[in-house]
Design a protein around this motif. Structure first.
Motif, mmCIF file in Angstrom:
data_model
loop_
_atom_site.group_PDB
_atom_site.id
_atom_site.type_symbol
_atom_site.label_atom_id
_atom_site.label_comp_id
_atom_site.label_asym_id
_atom_site.label_seq_id
_atom_site.Cartn_x
_atom_site.Cartn_y
_atom_site.Cartn_z
ATOM 1 N N ARG A 34 0.831 -1.203 0.000
ATOM 2 C CA ARG A 34 0.000 0.000 0.000
ATOM 3 C C ARG A 34 0.868 1.258 0.000
ATOM 4 O O ARG A 34 0.597 2.209 -0.716
ATOM 5 C CB ARG A 34 -0.947 -0.009 1.209
ATOM 6 N N PRO B 90 -5.705 6.482 -3.596
ATOM 7 C CA PRO B 90 -5.714 7.939 -3.413
ATOM 8 C C PRO B 90 -6.199 8.649 -4.672
ATOM 9 O O PRO B 90 -6.053 8.115 -5.769
ATOM 10 C CB PRO B 90 -4.247 8.265 -3.128
ATOM 11 N N ASP B 91 -6.816 9.811 -4.507
ATOM 12 C CA ASP B 91 -7.226 10.558 -5.699
ATOM 13 C C ASP B 91 -6.298 11.746 -5.907
ATOM 14 O O ASP B 91 -5.246 11.855 -5.281
ATOM 15 C CB ASP B 91 -8.696 10.975 -5.614
ATOM 16 N N ILE B 92 -6.704 12.632 -6.787
ATOM 17 C CA ILE B 92 -5.789 13.682 -7.232
ATOM 18 C C ILE B 92 -5.462 14.672 -6.113
ATOM 19 O O ILE B 92 -4.438 15.341 -6.137
ATOM 20 C CB ILE B 92 -6.391 14.385 -8.470
ATOM 21 N N PHE C 156 0.171 14.163 -13.909
ATOM 22 C CA PHE C 156 -1.071 14.366 -14.645
ATOM 23 C C PHE C 156 -1.600 15.777 -14.418
ATOM 24 O O PHE C 156 -2.074 16.421 -15.352
ATOM 25 C CB PHE C 156 -2.097 13.321 -14.209
ATOM 26 N N VAL C 157 -1.475 16.253 -13.180
ATOM 27 C CA VAL C 157 -1.908 17.625 -12.887
ATOM 28 C C VAL C 157 -1.097 18.612 -13.725
ATOM 29 O O VAL C 157 -1.639 19.544 -14.331
ATOM 30 C CB VAL C 157 -1.752 17.940 -11.384
ATOM 31 N N SER D 8 -9.398 12.510 -11.410
ATOM 32 C CA SER D 8 -8.452 11.581 -10.802
ATOM 33 C C SER D 8 -8.241 10.333 -11.639
ATOM 34 O O SER D 8 -7.156 9.766 -11.670
ATOM 35 C CB SER D 8 -8.933 11.160 -9.413
ATOM 36 N N LEU E 71 1.204 6.140 -7.209
ATOM 37 C CA LEU E 71 0.031 6.830 -7.740
ATOM 38 C C LEU E 71 0.147 8.336 -7.546
ATOM 39 O O LEU E 71 -0.257 9.110 -8.420
ATOM 40 C CB LEU E 71 -1.239 6.323 -7.058
ATOM 41 N N SER E 72 0.719 8.751 -6.410
ATOM 42 C CA SER E 72 0.882 10.197 -6.189
ATOM 43 C C SER E 72 1.779 10.795 -7.264
ATOM 44 O O SER E 72 1.479 11.868 -7.802
ATOM 45 C CB SER E 72 1.499 10.471 -4.821
ATOM 46 N N GLU F 174 0.637 3.788 -3.101
ATOM 47 C CA GLU F 174 0.201 5.171 -2.865
ATOM 48 C C GLU F 174 1.269 6.152 -3.318
ATOM 49 O O GLU F 174 0.961 7.212 -3.857
ATOM 50 C CB GLU F 174 -0.157 5.361 -1.386
ATOM 51 N N MET G 85 -0.150 10.992 -10.483
ATOM 52 C CA MET G 85 -1.194 12.016 -10.481
ATOM 53 C C MET G 85 -0.618 13.425 -10.497
ATOM 54 O O MET G 85 -1.181 14.328 -11.090
ATOM 55 C CB MET G 85 -2.093 11.813 -9.271
ATOM 56 N N GLN G 86 0.543 13.571 -9.840
ATOM 57 C CA GLN G 86 1.185 14.900 -9.885
ATOM 58 C C GLN G 86 1.571 15.265 -11.314
ATOM 59 O O GLN G 86 1.330 16.379 -11.765
ATOM 60 C CB GLN G 86 2.422 14.903 -9.003
#
Lengths: 209, 105
Positions: A53, B76-78, A67-68, B12, A60-61, A57, A64-65
């Protein structure tokens, strides 16, 4: 304290109770062994689950960063155009394995030869590539996490159930049987003594005639 | 061949589409619950749910807890990690062992 069991003080009942007590004791021993083994396996799985986990996590962070960032560089419609096009679906094989006859999922992913971006490079930025790439890297871990996490929660439920059964046998059923057996034995002995006295009395009365 | 799906808000999870997972945009609690049921019926083996939606789907996740499939997993999401996945793990450990042996050292 175990509440009294309502039984008739007969030899039949006594032998039945003794049989049931033997079964309960054997069941208790097996349940206890099952609980110990479940806990042992659970601890291994839970440790793995925690590590996975944390890794997932983190991965994925990162994805996603990026992606932002990519969204900041590109317009919404461009992003949607790039991503909504159906990519090649991942090949996941879902089977069931059993841990002490508890069905838990077993997932395996076929290794994909060469990663392909599902979009062209003209309108997309490099951040999107990074995001997709890091997500693809974390995907096998996500599957393993799903497998481990499900197994963990199923084992936890089962351990709770088994522990209740062990305790019910140990602190309720078996003491109740012991109690009932003791009472029947005392009652039978009492009857026996009563009978004996009666016989002696009758013998006296016959001798004095 | 098993299917994998992702459920959450659009920002997300749009990214998961690129790696070949099926994505479903749902942020409303009732709709997400219904969507989870439908996905389970359609035979999804794994459903990843963003933490904020996962909180709203407690009853559905409890319902499927006693089956091997589908595995409903919080991610987790964005907006970052809320720690719901870890809390779930912690609860499991406490339920099974009695004390939390993973996080207290």
């Amino acid at each position: 304290m175990a509440s009294a069991m309502q039984v008739k003080p007969t030899r039949m009942e006594l032998s039945n109770l003794k049989k049931r007590r033997t079964v309960a004791v054997r069941g208790h021993k097996m349940m206890k062994d099952k609980r110990d083994e479940l806990v042992r396996r659970f601890i291994v799985l839970a440790r793995r689950n925690k590590d996975l986990r944390i890794e997932v996590e983190k991965g994925l962070s990162v994805a996603m960063q990026s992606f932002v960032l990519a969204r900041a560089m590109m317009s919404n419609s461009e992003i949607e155009e790039a991503l909504m096009y159906p990519a090649r679906a991942i090949a996941v094989e879902a089977e069931k394995q059993s841990i002490l006859s508890i069905p838990v999922p077993k997932l395996s992913m076929e290794a994909q030869e060469g990663f392909v971006y599902p979009y062209g490079f003209v309108t997309t930025g490099a951040d999107l590539d990074v995001a997709v790439q890091s997500l693809a890297e974390v995907l096998p871990l996500m599957l393993e996490l799903a497998e481990t996490e499900k197994a963990c929660s199923r084992l936890a439920d089962e351990i709770e159930k088994t522990r209740r059964r062990v305790n019910a046998l140990e602190y309720v059923m078996i003491p109740q049987f012991d109690d009932a057996i003791g009472r029947i034995q005392m009652k039978l002995e009492e009857n026996e003594r009563g009978n004996l006295t009666r016989l002696m009395k009758t013998k006296d009365m016959l001798a004095n005639k | 061949m098993a299917k994998c799906g992702v459920l959450g808000d659009k920002d997300s999870i749009l990214l998961f589409k690129a790696v070949g997972l099926d994505v479903f945009f749902e942020t409303d609690g009732d709709k997400a619950n219904m969507r989870l049921h439908r996905m389970a019926k359609e035979g999804y083996a794994v459903i990843y749910v963003t933490e904020s939606v996962y909180q709203k789907c407690k009853e559905t996740t409890d319902e499927f807890a006693s089956q091997a499939y589908p595995a409903i997993i919080p991610i987790p999401d964005i907006s970052g990690i809320q720690g719901i996945g870890m809390t779930t793990l912690k609860q499991n450990v406490e339920k099974a062992v009695g004390v939390d042996i993973l996080f207290n050292n």
